[in-house]
Motif scaffolding. Structure first.
Motif, mmCIF file in Angstrom:
data_model
loop_
_atom_site.group_PDB
_atom_site.id
_atom_site.type_symbol
_atom_site.label_atom_id
_atom_site.label_comp_id
_atom_site.label_asym_id
_atom_site.label_seq_id
_atom_site.Cartn_x
_atom_site.Cartn_y
_atom_site.Cartn_z
ATOM 1 N N TRP A 29 0.842 -1.185 0.000
ATOM 2 C CA TRP A 29 0.000 0.000 0.000
ATOM 3 C C TRP A 29 0.884 1.245 0.000
ATOM 4 O O TRP A 29 1.919 1.273 0.642
ATOM 5 C CB TRP A 29 -0.879 0.033 1.260
ATOM 6 N N GLU A 30 0.431 2.247 -0.703
ATOM 7 C CA GLU A 30 1.076 3.556 -0.601
ATOM 8 C C GLU A 30 0.705 4.126 0.761
ATOM 9 O O GLU A 30 -0.466 4.105 1.154
ATOM 10 C CB GLU A 30 0.582 4.492 -1.710
ATOM 11 N N LEU A 31 1.691 4.625 1.492
ATOM 12 C CA LEU A 31 1.420 5.178 2.812
ATOM 13 C C LEU A 31 0.698 6.520 2.705
ATOM 14 O O LEU A 31 1.053 7.353 1.870
ATOM 15 C CB LEU A 31 2.716 5.364 3.595
ATOM 16 N N VAL A 32 -0.292 6.696 3.539
ATOM 17 C CA VAL A 32 -0.983 7.980 3.619
ATOM 18 C C VAL A 32 -0.062 8.979 4.303
ATOM 19 O O VAL A 32 0.888 8.600 4.998
ATOM 20 C CB VAL A 32 -2.320 7.869 4.394
ATOM 21 N N GLU A 33 -0.351 10.217 4.130
ATOM 22 C CA GLU A 33 0.450 11.246 4.785
ATOM 23 C C GLU A 33 -0.232 11.646 6.077
ATOM 24 O O GLU A 33 -1.342 12.174 6.064
ATOM 25 C CB GLU A 33 0.623 12.455 3.865
ATOM 26 N N LEU A 34 0.432 11.363 7.174
ATOM 27 C CA LEU A 34 -0.038 11.793 8.486
ATOM 28 C C LEU A 34 1.083 12.593 9.138
ATOM 29 O O LEU A 34 2.244 12.174 9.110
ATOM 30 C CB LEU A 34 -0.358 10.594 9.388
ATOM 31 N N SER A 35 0.726 13.698 9.721
ATOM 32 C CA SER A 35 1.727 14.501 10.421
ATOM 33 C C SER A 35 2.117 13.800 11.717
ATOM 34 O O SER A 35 1.413 12.885 12.201
ATOM 35 C CB SER A 35 1.166 15.886 10.732
ATOM 36 N N ASP A 41 -3.212 0.836 10.012
ATOM 37 C CA ASP A 41 -3.218 -0.282 9.075
ATOM 38 C C ASP A 41 -1.954 -0.233 8.210
ATOM 39 O O ASP A 41 -1.085 0.625 8.418
ATOM 40 C CB ASP A 41 -4.504 -0.327 8.252
ATOM 41 N N GLU A 42 -1.866 -1.130 7.245
ATOM 42 C CA GLU A 42 -0.659 -1.231 6.417
ATOM 43 C C GLU A 42 -0.359 0.044 5.633
ATOM 44 O O GLU A 42 0.786 0.309 5.278
ATOM 45 C CB GLU A 42 -0.799 -2.398 5.430
ATOM 46 N N ALA A 43 -1.387 0.828 5.359
ATOM 47 C CA ALA A 43 -1.208 2.072 4.614
ATOM 48 C C ALA A 43 -1.012 3.272 5.533
ATOM 49 O O ALA A 43 -0.878 4.397 5.067
ATOM 50 C CB ALA A 43 -2.406 2.312 3.695
ATOM 51 N N GLY A 44 -0.996 3.027 6.851
ATOM 52 C CA GLY A 44 -0.804 4.110 7.794
ATOM 53 C C GLY A 44 -2.076 4.813 8.209
ATOM 54 O O GLY A 44 -2.029 5.805 8.931
ATOM 55 N N GLN A 100 3.666 0.383 11.826
ATOM 56 C CA GLN A 100 3.486 -0.864 12.582
ATOM 57 C C GLN A 100 3.450 -0.621 14.100
ATOM 58 O O GLN A 100 3.974 -1.414 14.873
ATOM 59 C CB GLN A 100 4.600 -1.870 12.259
ATOM 60 N N VAL A 101 2.825 0.433 14.518
ATOM 61 C CA VAL A 101 2.734 0.776 15.935
ATOM 62 C C VAL A 101 1.641 -0.048 16.604
ATOM 63 O O VAL A 101 0.534 -0.159 16.082
ATOM 64 C CB VAL A 101 2.437 2.282 16.124
#
Length: 123
Positions: free
Chosen positions: A6-12, A86-89, A61-62
């Motif tokens: 998965w492409e990771l989402v952008e989270l601050s 999840d796997e994509a953040g 992976q927290v």
């Protein structure tokens, strides 16, 4: 599918911290979770003691890991883990994680103590 990611989402950093806190805050003080009419502090459920909550892993992976003693498995500890992302953040919501844990303990909906490994029974 093998090789799929998965492409990771952008989270601050703030959003990540808030997501983690939304889970850990539910387990901040399991031994003084409730207060009766006299103000006496009571654990989340009868028999729960020595509770600890820790955050392990790196984003995404927290996990929040909650360990405690309980009469269901007196010779070791019970452990419940929560995947925060999840796997994509993306954030996993665990809005009632503490109450769900209490219900599982109160109803005895738990694995048999013989399933413990190295003194830890994952529930």
């Amino acid at each position: 599918m093998v090789g799929t990611h998965w492409e990771l989402v952008e989270l601050s950093a703030v959003q990540r911290e808030q997501a983690i806190a939304a889970v850990t805050d539910q387990f901040f003080n399991l031994e003084q979770f409730w207060h009766d009419s006299s103000g006496e502090a009571l654990p989340l459920t009868e028999g729960l003691s020595d509770a600890q909550c820790q955050v392990v892993g790196r984003w995404p992976q927290v996990q929040v890991v909650v360990d405690f003693h309980h009469p269901h498995y007196p010779q070791g500890i019970l452990r419940r883990s929560f995947q925060v992302f999840d796997e994509a953040g993306r954030v996993h919501l665990h809005s009632y994680a503490g109450i769900n844990l209490m219900e599982d303990l109160d109803t005895g909906d738990l694995p048999e103590p013989g399933q413990a490994k190295d003194g830890v029974l994952r529930i």
